[in-house]
Scaffold this motif. Structure first.
Motif, PDB file in Angstrom:
ATOM      1  N   ASP A  85       0.821  -1.212   0.000  1.00 52.73           N
ATOM      2  CA  ASP A  85       0.000   0.000   0.000  1.00 52.73           C
ATOM      3  C   ASP A  85       0.858   1.266   0.000  1.00 52.73           C
ATOM      4  OD1 ASP A  85      -2.269  -1.504   0.077  1.00 52.73           O
ATOM      5  OD2 ASP A  85      -2.715  -1.141   2.195  1.00 52.73           O
ATOM      6  N   GLN A  86       0.269   2.371  -0.451  1.00 58.09           N
ATOM      7  CA  GLN A  86       0.906   3.668  -0.301  1.00 58.09           C
ATOM      8  C   GLN A  86       0.991   3.997   1.191  1.00 58.09           C
ATOM      9  OE1 GLN A  86      -2.020   5.914  -2.544  1.00 58.09           O
ATOM     10  NE2 GLN A  86      -0.565   6.246  -4.205  1.00 58.09           N
ATOM     11  N   ALA A  87       2.082   4.645   1.589  1.00 57.84           N
ATOM     12  CA  ALA A  87       2.211   5.038   2.991  1.00 57.84           C
ATOM     13  C   ALA A  87       1.144   6.048   3.369  1.00 57.84           C
ATOM     14  CB  ALA A  87       3.604   5.619   3.247  1.00 57.84           C
ATOM     15  N   VAL A  88       0.831   6.956   2.467  1.00 60.92           N
ATOM     16  CA  VAL A  88      -0.248   7.925   2.659  1.00 60.92           C
ATOM     17  C   VAL A  88      -1.181   7.789   1.460  1.00 60.92           C
ATOM     18  CG1 VAL A  88      -0.875  10.343   2.933  1.00 60.92           C
ATOM     19  CG2 VAL A  88       1.257   9.502   3.922  1.00 60.92           C
ATOM     20  N   ALA A  89      -2.367   7.295   1.691  1.00 62.75           N
ATOM     21  CA  ALA A  89      -3.304   7.047   0.598  1.00 62.75           C
ATOM     22  C   ALA A  89      -3.584   8.314  -0.195  1.00 62.75           C
ATOM     23  CB  ALA A  89      -4.608   6.482   1.146  1.00 62.75           C
ATOM     24  N   GLY A  90      -3.518   8.187  -1.512  1.00 60.58           N
ATOM     25  CA  GLY A  90      -3.857   9.299  -2.387  1.00 60.58           C
ATOM     26  C   GLY A  90      -2.710  10.213  -2.745  1.00 60.58           C
ATOM     27  N   LYS A  91      -1.547  10.028  -2.126  1.00 59.27           N
ATOM     28  CA  LYS A  91      -0.386  10.864  -2.442  1.00 59.27           C
ATOM     29  C   LYS A  91       0.642  10.032  -3.203  1.00 59.27           C
ATOM     30  CE  LYS A  91      -0.526  14.518   1.038  1.00 59.27           C
ATOM     31  NZ  LYS A  91      -0.632  15.604   0.048  1.00 59.27           N
ATOM     32  N   GLN A  92       1.033  10.513  -4.370  1.00 62.17           N
ATOM     33  CA  GLN A  92       1.985   9.779  -5.195  1.00 62.17           C
ATOM     34  C   GLN A  92       3.422   9.945  -4.705  1.00 62.17           C
ATOM     35  OE1 GLN A  92       0.864   7.587  -7.426  1.00 62.17           O
ATOM     36  NE2 GLN A  92      -1.135   8.268  -6.688  1.00 62.17           N
ATOM     37  N   PHE A  93       3.739  11.098  -4.133  1.00 65.87           N
ATOM     38  CA  PHE A  93       5.063  11.322  -3.553  1.00 65.87           C
ATOM     39  C   PHE A  93       4.842  11.874  -2.144  1.00 65.87           C
ATOM     40  CE2 PHE A  93       5.918  11.533  -8.142  1.00 65.87           C
ATOM     41  CZ  PHE A  93       6.883  10.550  -8.226  1.00 65.87           C
ATOM     42  N   SER A  94       4.455  10.970  -1.253  1.00 67.04           N
ATOM     43  CA  SER A  94       4.010  11.370   0.078  1.00 67.04           C
ATOM     44  C   SER A  94       5.136  11.832   0.983  1.00 67.04           C
ATOM     45  CB  SER A  94       3.283  10.203   0.754  1.00 67.04           C
ATOM     46  OG  SER A  94       4.153   9.074   0.883  1.00 67.04           O
ATOM     47  N   ARG A  95       6.348  11.362   0.746  1.00 62.34           N
ATOM     48  CA  ARG A  95       7.446  11.706   1.647  1.00 62.34           C
ATOM     49  C   ARG A  95       8.085  13.052   1.278  1.00 62.34           C
ATOM     50  NH1 ARG A  95       9.562   7.808   4.943  1.00 62.34           N
ATOM     51  NH2 ARG A  95      11.602   8.795   4.823  1.00 62.34           N
ATOM     52  N   GLU A  96       8.314  13.255  -0.017  1.00 63.12           N
ATOM     53  CA  GLU A  96       8.916  14.526  -0.423  1.00 63.12           C
ATOM     54  C   GLU A  96       8.680  14.765  -1.909  1.00 63.12           C
ATOM     55  OE1 GLU A  96      12.636  17.093   1.044  1.00 63.12           O
ATOM     56  OE2 GLU A  96      13.138  15.028   0.532  1.00 63.12           O
ATOM     57  N   SER A  97       8.426  16.025  -2.224  1.00 66.26           N
ATOM     58  CA  SER A  97       8.223  16.435  -3.610  1.00 66.26           C
ATOM     59  C   SER A  97       8.651  17.899  -3.700  1.00 66.26           C
ATOM     60  CB  SER A  97       6.750  16.261  -4.009  1.00 66.26           C
ATOM     61  OG  SER A  97       6.531  16.761  -5.319  1.00 66.26           O
ATOM     62  N   ILE A  98       9.921  18.140  -4.009  1.00 66.69           N
ATOM     63  CA  ILE A  98      10.453  19.505  -3.964  1.00 66.69           C
ATOM     64  C   ILE A  98      11.280  19.836  -5.200  1.00 66.69           C
ATOM     65  CG2 ILE A  98      10.519  19.575  -1.442  1.00 66.69           C
ATOM     66  CD1 ILE A  98      13.564  19.154  -1.635  1.00 66.69           C
ATOM     67  N   LEU A  99      11.346  21.124  -5.476  1.00 68.60           N
ATOM     68  CA  LEU A  99      12.226  21.700  -6.489  1.00 68.60           C
ATOM     69  C   LEU A  99      13.013  22.802  -5.785  1.00 68.60           C
ATOM     70  CD1 LEU A  99      12.977  21.857  -9.562  1.00 68.60           C
ATOM     71  CD2 LEU A  99      11.213  23.637  -9.757  1.00 68.60           C
ATOM     72  N   TYR A 100      14.324  22.855  -6.000  1.00 68.11           N
ATOM     73  CA  TYR A 100      15.137  23.812  -5.260  1.00 68.11           C
ATOM     74  C   TYR A 100      16.290  24.358  -6.115  1.00 68.11           C
ATOM     75  CZ  TYR A 100      18.370  19.861  -4.705  1.00 68.11           C
ATOM     76  OH  TYR A 100      19.212  18.818  -4.943  1.00 68.11           O
ATOM     77  N   VAL A 101      16.829  25.485  -5.666  1.00 65.43           N
ATOM     78  CA  VAL A 101      17.972  26.138  -6.308  1.00 65.43           C
ATOM     79  C   VAL A 101      19.052  26.339  -5.257  1.00 65.43           C
ATOM     80  CG1 VAL A 101      18.779  28.163  -7.571  1.00 65.43           C
ATOM     81  CG2 VAL A 101      16.437  27.356  -7.901  1.00 65.43           C
ATOM     82  N   THR A 102      20.305  26.056  -5.601  1.00 63.86           N
ATOM     83  CA  THR A 102      21.419  26.286  -4.695  1.00 63.86           C
ATOM     84  C   THR A 102      22.448  27.189  -5.359  1.00 63.86           C
ATOM     85  OG1 THR A 102      22.593  24.309  -5.472  1.00 63.86           O
ATOM     86  CG2 THR A 102      21.153  24.056  -3.565  1.00 63.86           C
ATOM     87  N   GLY A 103      23.191  27.884  -4.519  1.00 63.27           N
ATOM     88  CA  GLY A 103      24.239  28.783  -4.998  1.00 63.27           C
ATOM     89  C   GLY A 103      24.981  29.376  -3.816  1.00 63.27           C
ATOM     90  N   GLY A 104      25.717  30.436  -4.058  1.00 63.83           N
ATOM     91  CA  GLY A 104      26.443  31.078  -2.983  1.00 63.83           C
ATOM     92  C   GLY A 104      25.548  31.649  -1.909  1.00 63.83           C
ATOM     93  N   PHE A 105      24.275  31.867  -2.220  1.00 63.55           N
ATOM     94  CA  PHE A 105      23.311  32.417  -1.265  1.00 63.55           C
ATOM     95  C   PHE A 105      22.762  31.350  -0.322  1.00 63.55           C
ATOM     96  CE2 PHE A 105      21.061  30.927  -4.977  1.00 63.55           C
ATOM     97  CZ  PHE A 105      20.009  30.199  -4.440  1.00 63.55           C
ATOM     98  N   GLY A 106      22.978  30.068  -0.655  1.00 60.65           N
ATOM     99  CA  GLY A 106      22.433  28.972   0.131  1.00 60.65           C
ATOM    100  C   GLY A 106      21.524  28.097  -0.704  1.00 60.65           C
ATOM    101  N   ARG A 107      20.416  27.680  -0.122  1.00 60.92           N
ATOM    102  CA  ARG A 107      19.478  26.782  -0.803  1.00 60.92           C
ATOM    103  C   ARG A 107      18.057  27.291  -0.591  1.00 60.92           C
ATOM    104  NH1 ARG A 107      17.799  20.647   0.914  1.00 60.92           N
ATOM    105  NH2 ARG A 107      17.447  19.785  -1.154  1.00 60.92           N
ATOM    106  N   PHE A 108      17.314  27.409  -1.688  1.00 57.93           N
ATOM    107  CA  PHE A 108      15.925  27.871  -1.641  1.00 57.93           C
ATOM    108  C   PHE A 108      15.069  26.921  -2.462  1.00 57.93           C
ATOM    109  CE2 PHE A 108      12.402  30.113  -3.673  1.00 57.93           C
ATOM    110  CZ  PHE A 108      11.729  30.600  -2.555  1.00 57.93           C
TER     111      PHE A 108
END
Length: 386
Positions: free
Chosen positions: A85-108
């Motif tokens: 079974d899915q760990a959380v019903a109805g969520k395809q990426f229940s643990r993490e689903s992120i888009l981010y940018v990194t650089g000299g400023f850090g991570r956002f």
């Protein structure tokens, strides 16, 4: 002609390999047998997926943009290895689903991810408790407070300044942000982590305003869905037991004349300290949790990680005291537990795990029929990562 075809095939294969070189498929499968007994309940024996580390598979990738900048993503889905079974019903990426940018400023970045003190996912900075947020009743959030993963999050992490980093996170809607702002449940978190030489430490402040609960209602269940209720009670919404689900169902039917349970704001501070002494690492953790109309508690934990016979022993004890204003009568509460685990690596990717834990509560929680408060657990399992 044949040589040309072979050359084209080699070039094509090389292009595919290059294009995919920064994309990784990974995962963890953990399953074992849990024997447990809660106060006044029967002893149960069951297969358990992800008792310590949640079973999951994921895809992560990074593209270099040049000048020190890069864009990355993480898509991670949880599942139950014992039944698929899915760990959380109805969520395809229940643990993490992120888009981010990194650089000299850090991570956002932004998306669905674990909160700063959740013990889960790439923005977690919790320290100070050897058994983490796994291992059943020894999980740091088992009878303390805790916020798990949140939807609609925006997060930022600074570069390291001599080992010190600052992290901040905001969720525009813990489980949804389709209503106007004042009707969404918002999460706020800010924390500092120091990691240099033998020392690792963190200080984290988090808040959940639960604005979305301020509505007229006839039943408690229409004020809080099961995920929101779990957060208020200090449970992990992704790891609710059958007993906790039954507890919610009973509570959800409670009649309310008006929005008497509205604005159940929750505040939490976690502090952790670890010192690596080589053969062993002693740890200290503290949590302050304050919930309007609910728990107001202090929790202290002493634990350690010790290398023994090629593996690691994790051992810890905790003590909690405070008030639970949701109780009728004596709202004073006390709780403590002890837990020990042994993790033995069979290879770089595979390990055997054994665990034993005991919990006991008094005052207002003395008859709480949940293993995290009153009961014991035994576990034997295997974890494989890829």
């Amino acid at each position: 002609m044949k040589k040309s075809l072979i050359a084209l095939a080699v070039m094509g294969a090389s292009t595919v390999a290059f294009a995919a070189s920064n994309v990784t498929l990974y995962g963890v499968i953990e399953e074992g047998v849990v024997v447990q007994k809660a106060k006044h309940q029967d002893t149960t024996v069951s297969l358990k997926s992800g008792f310590d580390q949640g079973s999951r598979w994921g895809i992560r990738g990074v593209e270099e943009l040049g000048n020190g900048y890069s864009v990355g993503f993480i898509l991670e889905q949880g599942f139950n290895a014992d039944n698929g079974d899915q760990a959380v019903a109805g969520k395809q990426f229940s643990r993490e689903s992120i888009l981010y940018v990194t650089g000299g400023f850090g991570r956002f970045g932004f998306g669905r991810t674990g909160t700063l003190a959740s013990g889960a996912q790439s923005n977690n900075i919790l320290t100070g408790w050897a058994l983490g947020t796994g291992f059943g009743l020894s999980a740091w959030t088992s009878f303390g407070g805790g916020f798990s993963r949140t939807d609609n999050a925006v997060f930022y992490k600074t570069p390291s300044f001599g080992g010190l980093t600052i992290s901040a996170m905001y969720s525009n809607g813990y489980t949804g942000d389709d209503a106007k702002w004042s009707k969404n449940n918002h999460y706020y978190g800010i924390g500092a982590k120091y990691e240099a030489n033998a020392i690792k430490s963190s200080l984290i402040f988090e808040a959940m305003d639960n604005k979305g609960t301020e509505v007229a209602s006839k039943t408690a269940g229409s004020l809080f869905n099961i995920g929101q209720w779990a957060v208020v009670e200090g449970y992990d919404p992704a790891k609710l037991t059958d007993a906790q689900k039954d507890e919610y169902k009973a509570w959800a039917k409670t009649s309310l004349d008006d929005a008497t349970a509205a604005k159940k704001r929750a505040l939490m501070i976690n502090y952790g300290l670890e010192y690596n002494m080589g053969a062993w690492t002693p740890m200290f953790a503290y949590q302050w949790f304050n919930q309007d109309g609910g728990k107001k508690t202090h929790m202290f934990g002493l634990s350690a990680k010790v290398g023994v016979a090629g593996g690691d022993i994790l051992v810890g004890g905790r003590y909690l005291f405070g008030h639970d204003e949701a109780l009728t009568g004596d709202d004073k509460v006390r709780a403590w537990n002890l837990g020990a685990a042994y993790i033995y690596p069979l290879s770089k990717r595979t390990a055997l795990k054994a665990y034993a834990g005991y919990a006991d509560s008094s005052k207002g929680w003395k008859d709480k029929e949940e293993v995290a408060y009153n009961g014991y657990q035994l576990y034997l399992g295997m974890r494989h990562s890829f």
